[in-house]
Write a protein that holds these residues in place. Structure first.
Motif, PDB file in Angstrom:
ATOM      1  N   SER A   1       4.777  10.111 -13.676  1.00  0.00           N
ATOM      2  CA  SER A   1       5.720  10.133 -14.805  1.00  0.00           C
ATOM      3  C   SER A   1       5.851   8.737 -15.411  1.00  0.00           C
ATOM      4  CB  SER A   1       7.084  10.678 -14.368  1.00  0.00           C
ATOM      5  OG  SER A   1       7.776   9.700 -13.616  1.00  0.00           O
ATOM      6  N   LYS A   2       5.662   7.716 -14.617  1.00  0.00           N
ATOM      7  CA  LYS A   2       5.747   6.344 -15.132  1.00  0.00           C
ATOM      8  C   LYS A   2       4.384   5.854 -15.627  1.00  0.00           C
ATOM      9  CE  LYS A   2       9.980   6.139 -14.013  1.00  0.00           C
ATOM     10  NZ  LYS A   2      11.003   6.199 -15.039  1.00  0.00           N
ATOM     11  N   ALA A   3       3.326   6.148 -14.856  1.00  0.00           N
ATOM     12  CA  ALA A   3       2.002   5.592 -15.182  1.00  0.00           C
ATOM     13  C   ALA A   3       1.318   6.351 -16.318  1.00  0.00           C
ATOM     14  CB  ALA A   3       1.127   5.596 -13.933  1.00  0.00           C
ATOM     15  N   PHE A   4       1.608   7.665 -16.441  1.00  0.00           N
ATOM     16  CA  PHE A   4       0.912   8.469 -17.452  1.00  0.00           C
ATOM     17  C   PHE A   4       1.862   9.242 -18.361  1.00  0.00           C
ATOM     18  CE2 PHE A   4      -1.624   8.454 -13.478  1.00  0.00           C
ATOM     19  CZ  PHE A   4      -2.676   7.663 -13.912  1.00  0.00           C
ATOM     20  N   LYS A   5       3.161   9.098 -18.098  1.00  0.00           N
ATOM     21  CA  LYS A   5       4.174   9.842 -18.880  1.00  0.00           C
ATOM     22  C   LYS A   5       3.980  11.352 -18.780  1.00  0.00           C
ATOM     23  CE  LYS A   5       5.639   5.858 -20.449  1.00  0.00           C
ATOM     24  NZ  LYS A   5       6.649   5.214 -19.633  1.00  0.00           N
ATOM     25  N   LYS A   6       3.397  11.794 -17.701  1.00  0.00           N
ATOM     26  CA  LYS A   6       3.271  13.224 -17.413  1.00  0.00           C
ATOM     27  C   LYS A   6       3.118  13.402 -15.908  1.00  0.00           C
ATOM     28  CE  LYS A   6      -1.652  13.291 -18.348  1.00  0.00           C
ATOM     29  NZ  LYS A   6      -2.776  13.923 -18.938  1.00  0.00           N
ATOM     30  N   GLU A   7       3.078  14.669 -15.455  1.00  0.00           N
ATOM     31  CA  GLU A   7       3.131  14.908 -14.009  1.00  0.00           C
ATOM     32  C   GLU A   7       1.817  14.688 -13.276  1.00  0.00           C
ATOM     33  OE1 GLU A   7       4.990  18.496 -12.750  1.00  0.00           O
ATOM     34  OE2 GLU A   7       6.882  18.004 -13.748  1.00  0.00           O
ATOM     35  N   GLN A   8       0.698  14.763 -14.017  1.00  0.00           N
ATOM     36  CA  GLN A   8      -0.631  14.644 -13.389  1.00  0.00           C
ATOM     37  C   GLN A   8      -1.316  13.364 -13.848  1.00  0.00           C
ATOM     38  OE1 GLN A   8      -1.773  16.939 -11.252  1.00  0.00           O
ATOM     39  NE2 GLN A   8       0.059  18.201 -11.506  1.00  0.00           N
ATOM     40  N   PRO A   9      -2.223  12.827 -13.033  1.00  0.00           N
ATOM     41  CA  PRO A   9      -2.976  11.655 -13.486  1.00  0.00           C
ATOM     42  C   PRO A   9      -3.900  11.999 -14.658  1.00  0.00           C
ATOM     43  CG  PRO A   9      -3.208  11.976 -11.109  1.00  0.00           C
ATOM     44  CD  PRO A   9      -2.537  13.197 -11.636  1.00  0.00           C
ATOM     45  N   GLU A  10      -4.203  11.004 -15.488  1.00  0.00           N
ATOM     46  CA  GLU A  10      -5.218  11.143 -16.534  1.00  0.00           C
ATOM     47  C   GLU A  10      -6.571  11.334 -15.864  1.00  0.00           C
ATOM     48  OE1 GLU A  10      -4.881  11.053 -19.760  1.00  0.00           O
ATOM     49  OE2 GLU A  10      -3.005   9.988 -20.191  1.00  0.00           O
ATOM     50  N   GLU A  11      -7.510  11.861 -16.642  1.00  0.00           N
ATOM     51  CA  GLU A  11      -8.864  12.021 -16.117  1.00  0.00           C
ATOM     52  C   GLU A  11      -9.427  10.647 -15.718  1.00  0.00           C
ATOM     53  OE1 GLU A  11     -10.929  14.916 -18.705  1.00  0.00           O
ATOM     54  OE2 GLU A  11     -12.702  14.045 -17.724  1.00  0.00           O
ATOM     55  N   GLY A  12     -10.092  10.605 -14.587  1.00  0.00           N
ATOM     56  CA  GLY A  12     -10.703   9.349 -14.140  1.00  0.00           C
ATOM     57  C   GLY A  12      -9.772   8.494 -13.293  1.00  0.00           C
ATOM     58  N   TYR A  13      -8.499   8.891 -13.217  1.00  0.00           N
ATOM     59  CA  TYR A  13      -7.529   8.079 -12.474  1.00  0.00           C
ATOM     60  C   TYR A  13      -7.030   8.780 -11.201  1.00  0.00           C
ATOM     61  CZ  TYR A  13      -6.968   4.762 -16.365  1.00  0.00           C
ATOM     62  OH  TYR A  13      -7.179   3.812 -17.331  1.00  0.00           O
ATOM     63  N   MET A  14      -7.606   9.946 -10.914  1.00  0.00           N
ATOM     64  CA  MET A  14      -7.088  10.759  -9.805  1.00  0.00           C
ATOM     65  C   MET A  14      -7.074   9.999  -8.472  1.00  0.00           C
ATOM     66  SD  MET A  14      -5.917  13.742  -9.076  1.00  0.00           S
ATOM     67  CE  MET A  14      -6.482  15.142 -10.036  1.00  0.00           C
ATOM     68  N   GLN A  15      -8.232   9.468  -8.122  1.00  0.00           N
ATOM     69  CA  GLN A  15      -8.340   8.801  -6.815  1.00  0.00           C
ATOM     70  C   GLN A  15      -7.530   7.518  -6.761  1.00  0.00           C
ATOM     71  OE1 GLN A  15     -12.451   8.291  -5.698  1.00  0.00           O
ATOM     72  NE2 GLN A  15     -12.206   9.941  -4.197  1.00  0.00           N
ATOM     73  N   LEU A  16      -7.586   6.775  -7.878  1.00  0.00           N
ATOM     74  CA  LEU A  16      -6.822   5.517  -7.931  1.00  0.00           C
ATOM     75  C   LEU A  16      -5.330   5.815  -7.756  1.00  0.00           C
ATOM     76  CD1 LEU A  16      -8.703   3.846 -10.901  1.00  0.00           C
ATOM     77  CD2 LEU A  16      -8.565   2.936  -8.574  1.00  0.00           C
ATOM     78  N   SER A  17      -4.862   6.864  -8.428  1.00  0.00           N
ATOM     79  CA  SER A  17      -3.443   7.228  -8.321  1.00  0.00           C
ATOM     80  C   SER A  17      -3.082   7.557  -6.882  1.00  0.00           C
ATOM     81  CB  SER A  17      -3.128   8.459  -9.173  1.00  0.00           C
ATOM     82  OG  SER A  17      -3.239   8.139 -10.508  1.00  0.00           O
ATOM     83  N   GLN A  18      -3.984   8.326  -6.263  1.00  0.00           N
ATOM     84  CA  GLN A  18      -3.713   8.705  -4.863  1.00  0.00           C
ATOM     85  C   GLN A  18      -3.556   7.461  -3.989  1.00  0.00           C
ATOM     86  OE1 GLN A  18      -6.818  11.348  -3.614  1.00  0.00           O
ATOM     87  NE2 GLN A  18      -5.807  13.130  -4.542  1.00  0.00           N
ATOM     88  N   LYS A  19      -4.402   6.472  -4.240  1.00  0.00           N
ATOM     89  CA  LYS A  19      -4.349   5.252  -3.438  1.00  0.00           C
ATOM     90  C   LYS A  19      -3.040   4.488  -3.663  1.00  0.00           C
ATOM     91  CE  LYS A  19      -9.097   4.257  -2.363  1.00  0.00           C
ATOM     92  NZ  LYS A  19     -10.316   3.774  -2.973  1.00  0.00           N
ATOM     93  N   VAL A  20      -2.619   4.420  -4.926  1.00  0.00           N
ATOM     94  CA  VAL A  20      -1.364   3.710  -5.200  1.00  0.00           C
ATOM     95  C   VAL A  20      -0.204   4.447  -4.531  1.00  0.00           C
ATOM     96  CG1 VAL A  20       0.210   2.866  -6.983  1.00  0.00           C
ATOM     97  CG2 VAL A  20      -2.226   2.858  -7.415  1.00  0.00           C
ATOM     98  N   VAL A  21      -0.212   5.764  -4.633  1.00  0.00           N
ATOM     99  CA  VAL A  21       0.869   6.561  -4.045  1.00  0.00           C
ATOM    100  C   VAL A  21       0.894   6.365  -2.525  1.00  0.00           C
ATOM    101  CG1 VAL A  21       1.662   8.930  -3.627  1.00  0.00           C
ATOM    102  CG2 VAL A  21       0.984   8.233  -5.925  1.00  0.00           C
ATOM    103  N   GLU A  22      -0.291   6.308  -1.944  1.00  0.00           N
ATOM    104  CA  GLU A  22      -0.394   6.056  -0.509  1.00  0.00           C
ATOM    105  C   GLU A  22       0.219   4.689  -0.167  1.00  0.00           C
ATOM    106  OE1 GLU A  22      -4.361   5.833   1.673  1.00  0.00           O
ATOM    107  OE2 GLU A  22      -4.372   7.802   0.687  1.00  0.00           O
ATOM    108  N   TYR A  23      -0.126   3.715  -0.986  1.00  0.00           N
ATOM    109  CA  TYR A  23       0.354   2.348  -0.769  1.00  0.00           C
ATOM    110  C   TYR A  23       1.880   2.279  -0.841  1.00  0.00           C
ATOM    111  CZ  TYR A  23       1.147  -2.619  -1.702  1.00  0.00           C
ATOM    112  OH  TYR A  23       1.613  -3.896  -1.664  1.00  0.00           O
ATOM    113  N   ALA A  24       2.452   3.083  -1.733  1.00  0.00           N
ATOM    114  CA  ALA A  24       3.909   3.013  -1.950  1.00  0.00           C
ATOM    115  C   ALA A  24       4.700   3.737  -0.855  1.00  0.00           C
ATOM    116  CB  ALA A  24       4.261   3.591  -3.316  1.00  0.00           C
ATOM    117  N   THR A  25       4.039   4.474  -0.010  1.00  0.00           N
ATOM    118  CA  THR A  25       4.662   5.187   1.123  1.00  0.00           C
ATOM    119  C   THR A  25       6.004   5.847   0.775  1.00  0.00           C
ATOM    120  OG1 THR A  25       5.602   3.094   1.917  1.00  0.00           O
ATOM    121  CG2 THR A  25       3.561   3.797   2.946  1.00  0.00           C
ATOM    122  N   GLY A  26       6.039   6.526  -0.346  1.00  0.00           N
ATOM    123  CA  GLY A  26       7.205   7.367  -0.682  1.00  0.00           C
ATOM    124  C   GLY A  26       8.434   6.617  -1.144  1.00  0.00           C
TER     125      GLY A  26
END
Ligand SMILES: Nc1ncnc2c1ncn2[C@@H]1O[C@H](COP(=O)(O)OP(=O)(O)OP(=O)(O)O)[C@@H](O)[C@H]1O
Ligand SMILES: [Mg+2]
Length: 272
Positions: free
Chosen positions: A185-210
Protein backbone atom coordinates in the motif's frame (compact mmCIF):
# COMPACT_ATOMS: atom_id res chain seq x y z
CA UNK A 1 -20.21 -6.97 24.06
CA UNK A 2 -21.71 -5.39 21.00
CA UNK A 3 -20.04 -5.90 17.68
CA UNK A 4 -18.08 -3.16 16.03
CA UNK A 5 -20.45 -0.60 14.59
CA UNK A 6 -20.73 0.29 10.94
CA UNK A 7 -18.58 3.33 11.73
CA UNK A 8 -15.71 0.87 12.05
CA UNK A 9 -15.35 0.52 8.32
CA UNK A 10 -14.05 4.07 8.00
CA UNK A 11 -11.30 3.87 10.62
CA UNK A 12 -10.36 0.25 10.07
CA UNK A 13 -10.30 0.58 6.30
CA UNK A 14 -6.68 1.74 6.15
CA UNK A 15 -5.51 -0.33 9.09
CA UNK A 16 -4.37 -3.84 8.43
CA UNK A 17 -5.08 -6.86 10.62
CA UNK A 18 -6.62 -4.59 13.26
CA UNK A 19 -9.83 -6.56 13.87
CA UNK A 20 -8.02 -9.60 15.19
CA UNK A 21 -5.86 -7.41 17.45
CA UNK A 22 -8.96 -5.72 18.89
CA UNK A 23 -10.45 -9.15 19.55
CA UNK A 24 -7.28 -10.26 21.37
CA UNK A 25 -7.10 -7.18 23.54
CA UNK A 26 -10.79 -7.01 24.32
CA UNK A 27 -12.04 -10.56 24.72
CA UNK A 28 -15.75 -11.22 24.75
CA UNK A 29 -15.96 -11.31 28.57
CA UNK A 30 -15.11 -7.62 28.69
CA UNK A 31 -18.32 -5.69 28.92
CA UNK A 32 -19.62 -2.29 29.82
CA UNK A 33 -21.08 -2.94 33.26
CA UNK A 34 -19.82 -5.17 36.02
CA UNK A 35 -16.15 -4.49 36.43
CA UNK A 36 -13.39 -1.98 35.79
CA UNK A 37 -11.14 -3.29 33.06
CA UNK A 38 -7.49 -2.27 33.00
CA UNK A 39 -5.78 -3.50 29.85
CA UNK A 40 -2.21 -3.07 28.67
CA UNK A 41 -0.77 -3.11 25.16
CA UNK A 42 2.95 -3.67 25.26
CA UNK A 43 5.79 -4.13 22.78
CA UNK A 44 8.68 -2.52 20.98
CA UNK A 45 8.59 0.83 19.19
CA UNK A 46 6.74 0.88 15.89
CA UNK A 47 4.72 -2.25 16.62
CA UNK A 48 1.38 -0.43 16.27
CA UNK A 49 0.38 0.09 19.93
CA UNK A 50 -0.76 3.69 19.45
CA UNK A 51 -2.54 2.74 16.24
CA UNK A 52 -4.46 -0.02 18.00
CA UNK A 53 -5.34 2.12 21.03
CA UNK A 54 -6.54 5.00 18.82
CA UNK A 55 -8.65 2.67 16.71
CA UNK A 56 -10.35 1.31 19.84
CA UNK A 57 -10.87 4.80 21.22
CA UNK A 58 -12.39 6.00 17.98
CA UNK A 59 -14.57 2.94 17.70
CA UNK A 60 -15.86 2.65 21.25
CA UNK A 61 -15.84 6.07 22.93
CA UNK A 62 -19.52 6.63 22.12
CA UNK A 63 -20.45 3.66 24.30
CA UNK A 64 -19.17 5.40 27.45
CA UNK A 65 -20.43 8.27 29.59
CA UNK A 66 -17.08 10.00 29.32
CA UNK A 67 -13.84 9.41 27.47
CA UNK A 68 -10.34 10.79 27.27
CA UNK A 69 -7.33 9.90 25.14
CA UNK A 70 -4.10 11.03 26.76
CA UNK A 71 -1.31 10.93 24.16
CA UNK A 72 2.45 11.10 24.71
CA UNK A 73 2.36 10.50 28.47
CA UNK A 74 6.09 9.76 28.62
CA UNK A 75 7.11 12.90 26.75
CA UNK A 76 4.74 15.20 28.65
CA UNK A 77 5.68 13.90 32.07
CA UNK A 78 9.38 14.14 31.26
CA UNK A 79 8.72 17.83 30.63
CA UNK A 80 7.08 18.10 34.08
CA UNK A 81 3.57 18.41 32.66
CA UNK A 82 1.90 15.44 34.33
CA UNK A 83 -0.55 17.74 36.15
CA UNK A 84 -1.58 19.17 32.78
CA UNK A 85 -2.49 15.66 31.68
CA UNK A 86 -4.57 15.25 34.84
CA UNK A 87 -6.31 18.51 33.98
CA UNK A 88 -6.89 17.33 30.42
CA UNK A 89 -8.40 14.07 31.71
CA UNK A 90 -10.76 15.87 34.11
CA UNK A 91 -11.76 18.56 31.62
CA UNK A 92 -12.55 16.09 28.88
CA UNK A 93 -14.47 13.59 30.99
CA UNK A 94 -16.34 16.06 33.19
CA UNK A 95 -16.80 18.61 30.43
CA UNK A 96 -14.68 21.41 31.88
CA UNK A 97 -13.61 20.96 35.49
CA UNK A 98 -14.16 23.92 37.77
CA UNK A 99 -10.86 23.52 39.50
CA UNK A 100 -7.46 24.45 38.11
CA UNK A 101 -4.87 21.77 38.81
CA UNK A 102 -1.58 23.35 39.91
CA UNK A 103 0.44 20.26 40.75
CA UNK A 104 0.34 16.47 40.59
CA UNK A 105 -0.89 15.99 44.17
CA UNK A 106 -3.86 18.33 43.58
CA UNK A 107 -4.59 16.36 40.44
CA UNK A 108 -4.66 13.04 42.29
CA UNK A 109 -7.02 14.44 44.94
CA UNK A 110 -9.32 15.91 42.32
CA UNK A 111 -9.50 12.79 40.17
CA UNK A 112 -10.00 10.60 43.24
CA UNK A 113 -12.74 12.71 44.77
CA UNK A 114 -14.47 13.84 41.61
CA UNK A 115 -17.63 12.72 39.89
CA UNK A 116 -15.42 10.40 37.87
CA UNK A 117 -16.13 7.42 40.10
CA UNK A 118 -19.79 7.53 39.12
CA UNK A 119 -19.03 7.59 35.43
CA UNK A 120 -18.41 4.73 33.05
CA UNK A 121 -15.37 5.99 31.19
CA UNK A 122 -13.00 5.00 28.41
CA UNK A 123 -9.52 6.23 29.24
CA UNK A 124 -6.47 5.65 27.04
CA UNK A 125 -3.01 6.40 28.42
CA UNK A 126 -0.65 6.22 25.48
CA UNK A 127 3.09 5.68 25.76
CA UNK A 128 3.59 5.32 29.49
CA UNK A 129 7.08 4.53 30.76
CA UNK A 130 6.93 4.94 34.53
CA UNK A 131 4.66 3.66 37.28
CA UNK A 132 4.25 7.18 38.70
CA UNK A 133 2.40 8.19 35.55
CA UNK A 134 -0.13 5.40 36.12
CA UNK A 135 -0.42 6.09 39.83
CA UNK A 136 -1.20 9.74 39.14
CA UNK A 137 -3.56 9.31 36.20
CA UNK A 138 -5.31 6.04 37.04
CA UNK A 139 -4.11 5.22 40.55
CA UNK A 140 -6.86 2.86 41.61
CA UNK A 141 -9.63 1.08 39.82
CA UNK A 142 -12.23 2.66 42.10
CA UNK A 143 -11.37 6.12 40.79
CA UNK A 144 -13.65 5.19 37.90
CA UNK A 145 -17.19 3.90 37.58
CA UNK A 146 -18.15 0.28 36.96
CA UNK A 147 -17.86 -0.70 33.32
CA UNK A 148 -14.90 1.61 32.69
CA UNK A 149 -12.07 0.61 30.38
CA UNK A 150 -8.56 1.86 31.07
CA UNK A 151 -6.21 1.07 28.16
CA UNK A 152 -2.49 1.64 28.63
CA UNK A 153 0.22 1.40 25.97
CA UNK A 154 3.89 1.03 26.85
CA UNK A 155 7.16 -0.41 25.59
CA UNK A 156 7.92 -1.66 29.09
CA UNK A 157 5.84 -4.55 30.40
CA UNK A 158 7.26 -4.08 33.88
CA UNK A 159 5.36 -0.82 34.30
CA UNK A 160 2.09 -2.70 33.75
CA UNK A 161 3.07 -5.46 36.16
CA UNK A 162 4.03 -2.90 38.83
CA UNK A 163 0.61 -1.31 38.49
CA UNK A 164 -1.20 -4.65 38.80
CA UNK A 165 -2.51 -4.71 35.23
CA UNK A 166 -3.48 -8.32 34.67
CA UNK A 167 -4.66 -8.24 31.07
CA UNK A 168 -1.58 -7.58 28.95
CA UNK A 169 -1.69 -7.92 25.19
CA UNK A 170 1.58 -8.21 23.29
CA UNK A 171 1.01 -7.84 19.56
CA UNK A 172 3.19 -10.15 17.47
CA UNK A 173 3.53 -7.86 14.49
CA UNK A 174 1.75 -8.47 11.21
CA UNK A 175 1.63 -11.91 9.60
CA UNK A 176 3.19 -12.30 6.13
CA UNK A 177 0.02 -11.53 4.19
CA UNK A 178 -0.89 -8.45 6.22
CA UNK A 179 2.72 -7.26 6.19
CA UNK A 180 2.82 -7.56 2.41
CA UNK A 181 -0.48 -5.68 2.06
CA UNK A 182 0.77 -2.83 4.27
CA UNK A 183 4.11 -2.64 2.47
CA UNK A 184 2.51 -2.68 -0.99
CA UNK A 185 0.00 0.00 0.00
CA UNK A 186 2.96 2.32 0.58
CA UNK A 187 5.37 1.11 -2.13
CA UNK A 188 2.83 0.66 -4.95
CA UNK A 189 -0.33 2.37 -3.66
CA UNK A 190 -2.17 -0.93 -4.10
CA UNK A 191 -2.36 -4.33 -2.41
CA UNK A 192 -0.12 -6.29 -4.81
CA UNK A 193 3.41 -5.62 -6.04
CA UNK A 194 3.93 -4.17 -9.53
CA UNK A 195 5.12 -6.56 -12.20
CA UNK A 196 8.82 -7.31 -11.81
CA UNK A 197 8.85 -6.39 -8.12
CA UNK A 198 7.33 -9.56 -6.66
CA UNK A 199 10.50 -11.16 -5.34
CA UNK A 200 12.06 -7.90 -4.23
CA UNK A 201 8.91 -7.07 -2.27
CA UNK A 202 8.96 -10.45 -0.61
CA UNK A 203 12.54 -9.85 0.50
CA UNK A 204 11.77 -6.43 1.96
CA UNK A 205 8.74 -7.83 3.79
CA UNK A 206 10.91 -10.62 5.15
CA UNK A 207 13.48 -8.07 6.30
CA UNK A 208 10.83 -6.02 8.10
CA UNK A 209 9.69 -9.06 10.16
CA UNK A 210 6.10 -7.85 10.51
CA UNK A 211 6.99 -4.55 12.16
CA UNK A 212 4.47 -1.94 10.90
CA UNK A 213 6.83 1.03 11.27
CA UNK A 214 9.50 -0.74 9.20
CA UNK A 215 6.97 -1.69 6.50
CA UNK A 216 5.57 1.83 6.29
CA UNK A 217 8.97 3.50 6.26
CA UNK A 218 10.60 1.14 3.77
CA UNK A 219 7.52 1.26 1.50
CA UNK A 220 7.51 5.05 1.50
CA UNK A 221 11.25 5.08 0.85
CA UNK A 222 11.14 2.67 -2.10
CA UNK A 223 8.03 4.00 -3.86
CA UNK A 224 8.74 5.01 -7.46
CA UNK A 225 12.30 3.61 -7.47
CA UNK A 226 13.71 1.30 -10.15
CA UNK A 227 14.34 -2.43 -9.74
CA UNK A 228 18.06 -1.66 -9.68
CA UNK A 229 17.61 0.78 -6.85
CA UNK A 230 15.54 -1.71 -4.87
CA UNK A 231 18.24 -4.29 -5.38
CA UNK A 232 20.90 -1.88 -4.11
CA UNK A 233 18.82 -1.03 -1.07
CA UNK A 234 18.39 -4.72 -0.27
CA UNK A 235 22.10 -5.36 -0.75
CA UNK A 236 22.95 -2.55 1.63
CA UNK A 237 20.48 -3.84 4.21
CA UNK A 238 22.56 -7.02 4.32
CA UNK A 239 25.42 -4.99 5.75
CA UNK A 240 23.30 -4.27 8.78
CA UNK A 241 23.87 -7.05 11.23
CA UNK A 242 20.88 -9.14 12.33
CA UNK A 243 17.30 -8.53 11.28
CA UNK A 244 15.39 -5.33 11.77
CA UNK A 245 13.73 -6.61 14.94
CA UNK A 246 17.04 -7.12 16.66
CA UNK A 247 18.36 -3.86 15.30
CA UNK A 248 15.45 -1.82 16.58
CA UNK A 249 14.78 -3.67 19.82
CA UNK A 250 16.68 -1.17 21.88
CA UNK A 251 16.11 1.76 24.14
CA UNK A 252 13.83 4.73 23.44
CA UNK A 253 16.64 7.09 22.62
CA UNK A 254 18.40 4.64 20.38
CA UNK A 255 15.40 3.97 18.16
CA UNK A 256 15.42 7.13 16.08
CA UNK A 257 19.21 7.06 15.86
CA UNK A 258 19.12 3.50 14.59
CA UNK A 259 16.60 4.41 11.88
CA UNK A 260 18.90 7.21 10.77
CA UNK A 261 21.77 4.77 10.52
CA UNK A 262 19.76 2.25 8.52
CA UNK A 263 18.67 4.93 6.07
CA UNK A 264 22.11 6.42 5.78
CA UNK A 265 23.43 2.95 4.94
CA UNK A 266 20.73 2.45 2.34
CA UNK A 267 20.73 6.00 1.01
CA UNK A 268 24.45 6.00 0.20
CA UNK A 269 23.62 3.59 -2.63
CA UNK A 270 21.48 6.31 -4.17
CA UNK A 271 24.29 8.82 -4.08
CA UNK A 272 23.26 10.28 -0.72
N1 LIG B 1 -2.39 -2.27 11.69
C1 LIG B 1 -1.77 -1.29 11.02
N2 LIG B 1 -2.14 -1.01 9.74
C2 LIG B 1 -1.52 -0.02 9.06
N3 LIG B 1 -0.53 0.74 9.54
C3 LIG B 1 -0.12 0.50 10.80
C4 LIG B 1 -0.71 -0.52 11.60
N4 LIG B 1 -0.11 -0.54 12.81
C5 LIG B 1 0.81 0.44 12.77
N5 LIG B 1 0.80 1.07 11.59
C6 LIG B 1 1.71 2.17 11.20
O1 LIG B 1 3.01 1.87 11.72
C7 LIG B 1 3.62 3.02 12.30
C8 LIG B 1 3.95 2.76 13.76
O2 LIG B 1 2.78 2.54 14.50
P1 LIG B 1 2.56 3.12 16.00
O3 LIG B 1 2.96 4.55 16.07
O4 LIG B 1 1.16 2.78 16.37
O5 LIG B 1 3.61 2.26 16.82
P2 LIG B 1 3.86 2.25 18.40
O6 LIG B 1 3.89 0.81 18.81
O7 LIG B 1 2.87 3.12 19.09
O8 LIG B 1 5.33 2.84 18.51
P3 LIG B 1 6.01 3.65 19.74
O9 LIG B 1 6.40 2.64 20.78
O10 LIG B 1 7.18 4.32 19.11
O11 LIG B 1 5.01 4.64 20.26
C9 LIG B 1 2.63 4.16 12.08
O12 LIG B 1 3.01 4.83 10.91
C10 LIG B 1 1.30 3.47 11.86
O13 LIG B 1 0.46 4.24 11.03
MG1 LIG C 1 3.07 4.85 20.21
Amino acid sequence: MEKLSSKSSSIYENLIGINSMVAELIPSYVGFQNDIYMMGICGMGGLGKTTLASAIYYEYSNYFEGSSYIANVREKSEKGKLHKLQQQLLDKILGGSKKKINNVQEGVEEINSSRLRHKRVLLVLDDVNHKDQLENLAGKRDWFGLGSWIIITTRDEHVLVQHGVLKIYKPNGLDDDDASTLFCSKAFKKEQPEEGYMQLSQKVVEYATGLPLALVTLGSFLVGRTVKEWQSALDSSKNIKGNIHDTLKISYDGLEEMWKKIFLDIACFFGG
